[in-house]
Design an enzyme around this catalytic site. Sequence first.
Site, PDB file in Angstrom:
ATOM      1  N   ILE B  92      37.383  37.476  41.166  1.00 17.61           N
ATOM      2  CA  ILE B  92      37.721  36.057  41.132  1.00 17.61           C
ATOM      3  C   ILE B  92      37.043  35.439  39.916  1.00 17.61           C
ATOM      4  O   ILE B  92      35.860  35.665  39.667  1.00 17.61           O
ATOM      5  CB  ILE B  92      37.216  35.344  42.410  1.00 17.61           C
ATOM      6  CG1 ILE B  92      37.780  36.020  43.653  1.00 17.61           C
ATOM      7  CG2 ILE B  92      37.588  33.870  42.375  1.00 17.61           C
ATOM      8  CD1 ILE B  92      37.007  35.698  44.910  1.00 17.61           C
ATOM      9  N   CYS B  93      37.820  34.683  39.204  1.00 14.30           N
ATOM     10  CA  CYS B  93      37.262  33.999  38.044  1.00 14.30           C
ATOM     11  C   CYS B  93      36.981  32.558  38.422  1.00 14.30           C
ATOM     12  O   CYS B  93      37.860  31.707  38.356  1.00 14.30           O
ATOM     13  CB  CYS B  93      38.236  34.069  36.871  1.00 14.30           C
ATOM     14  SG  CYS B  93      37.628  33.254  35.402  1.00 14.30           S
ATOM     15  N   ALA B  94      35.797  32.305  38.863  1.00 15.00           N
ATOM     16  CA  ALA B  94      35.427  30.950  39.256  1.00 15.00           C
ATOM     17  C   ALA B  94      34.021  30.684  38.750  1.00 15.00           C
ATOM     18  O   ALA B  94      33.109  31.487  38.970  1.00 15.00           O
ATOM     19  CB  ALA B  94      35.486  30.782  40.771  1.00 15.00           C
TER      20      ALA B  94
END
Lengths: 612, 150
Positions: B92-94
């Site tokens: 996840i790119c957060a």
Amino acid sequence: MGNSSSSGRGHHDESVDYGSLVPQGVYTGPRDWNQAIVSQLIVGRRLAPFYRPLEEYEDSWDDDQILAARKELPDLDSTDSVTRIEAAPSAAAHASSYRSKRPGSLKEPARPEAQVYRGAVECPICFLYYPPNINHSRCCDQAICTECFVQIKRAEPTTTHLVSEPAACPYCVQDNFGVVYAPPPWRAGLGSEGSNPFWSDTQRSSEPTAPPTHKRRQKSFGADSPEVVTTVDQIRPDWEAKLEAIRAAVARRANRRIIMRQVGDRLIPVGVTSGRVHALSPEEAAAAASAAESNGSRRGRRRQGNQNGPFEQFMGMAGQDLEELMLMEAMRLSLLDHEEHQRKEAEEKKKQQSTAPSIGESGTSSTEAVGPSETQSRPGPGPSTLETRSSLQASTSSILSSSPSSKRSISPAPKHTKVGSQDSLAPGRKSWSISRSRTPPPPTNPVPNLPVSEENQTAWRNRTTGPPAFSTLSAALTSTSTAAAFLGAASSSEQRSSRSVTPEPGSALLVTSSVPANSSIPTITVANNDTESGITTTRAPSAISTKPTSQDSESGAGIGFGSYGPLPSSPESDMDMSYEHSMGSLDSTTKMDGQVNSGAAAGSAFLDEHSR
Amino acid sequence: MASISARRLAKELREIQSEGCPVGITLLEANDFSRWLFTIEVMGESLYQGEVYDLQFRFDAQYPISSPAVQFVVTGGKQSPIHPHVYSNGHICASILGNEWSPVLSVIAVCVTLQSMLASCKVRPTDNDRYVRNAPENPKKTLFHYDDDT
């Protein structure tokens, strides 16, 4: 109770307002802050002491319940942690009366050790309860215990992220996190002797009955306000040193050169110089020394006896060395592999042909112009590959032509003899001549890391102390493009190979490995094969900082670490480096989007999810 | 005594057990303080209606100072949601899982954030394949470039 004495000692030697000067073991990681400074701040009532936290807290608890809730924590400095909690209530009470010897506490019915926890507040980070005299963030007035406070620090700079941003507030994300501490109106332990006029009057009344309550303040403190303790500047004064150490490491890496040897039709990386030892011009050296001196003294003053810095620097250097070793080994394997390949090829050729100078044909017209040494041309098998030097023009050309966008301009200049080329090439002259100025002795051993023999040293010295062999440098510059093509750094080779000159055959070419974030001038150096293990062959960058500078600054990553990739025998280092490289380009402030060709990490298309 | 990570996670767990998870989030597994599993489901009308994903948290000893490694489970027949910020390997790119992590955040806070993140368009990240091919096993080892697309 056998150990209570040591726990007691801890109390009266090192307590401030019934808290400790040292962490109580909430966190088990390295204590990388400056403990001396933290202690000083605690004694100076500028930072809450390290209180033993309570696991839970209820306002209705009596003293015994409070003391029982004080969590047993490992005492990292001594071994009495097991008995400590049992011993605490009575021993500590005893210790306090023993310690203070003050009328106020001699017959204290309520134990101050417990009373300080009245109105305990929960630290929002570790979820433990602390006495209400807790630190508050300067910006948003949130509570934070000292244990958690000392954990918050700048993001450590890395070789790909050469800035050290101030730590942000964990609550409101404002930069330059800092806390303010409102000490209780009474004092106990260190710093209490004779310094507090309120002691005798207020202790009995204020301490047990009126626990200080934190009134929410309306304004926030500025980062430079005198009440504020800022994490980075005050309890980790070595952050600058760390940053410098990383920067130095990167600079070393940027100064490091891959030593390439042109063998037959290929440029073979045969080694890497140590970036650490490089020749500075006297002025540079003097400037660096004085800078280091002034830095050192300034930092030294502020560091106040921090011992971590030098050690970590040392560790960093060790890592650097390992990396160099691995690189060298990869190159050595690559060379061996290539030589094997060459040998086979030579055997093939011997079988197939006996007359045609096939190599020359594959090249360009420049082949015909090759000087007398042309006659020496023959495909060199294995270790004797250096003898194939006269085939280099052709082979270089073919390499260059393999990189489609390279603008080739094979120099039409007549071939120089050894003497002639040196005479005609004054330093600084931007003539791109064929450099056949030197005939390197065929090495007896192609493996890098040859000990620098005296003979070789002499040879090299002769070469460099004479009229500066600019031709060789220019040749090296050209070979950079060749190397770029060879190394498969597609994007950079386009920019680099706008100029091409015949490289000096048989010489070792030092190709700068330019690390993106580093702004230093990329350099290319020419070295004698036999001294290629190389430290001594490194020339000062300033010597040849002409055109390639602009080229390299454009291409940035150029033949950076990411471009080490194609080394056939080092798949692992390939992956690591390209990964690092991409991270660097993502990270660095310079614009380098186009440089990310390794694909190991995210491109610019990565998106951010903002929760706010 | 337990590390800060275990200590805090124990408290978070106690809170989860006493107060329950927010709607759409359930605790699947928390046998220790190194790996927790949640199911996450976007409630109400969304592109992900009726889809339940498994979310895995991994904690190191420095949690909450260091962020948890959070990713969707893509093994055992599970799949990651199709989302521009989620890769098919579950990463996840957060930013809150990376450089904007704050020790003040909690496991549940992350769950809620990711749940709300899912309510967006249904396109794979353009560089999904390349990233997945080279991605390290642990998403924390990737240095994402966060774009502000709010």
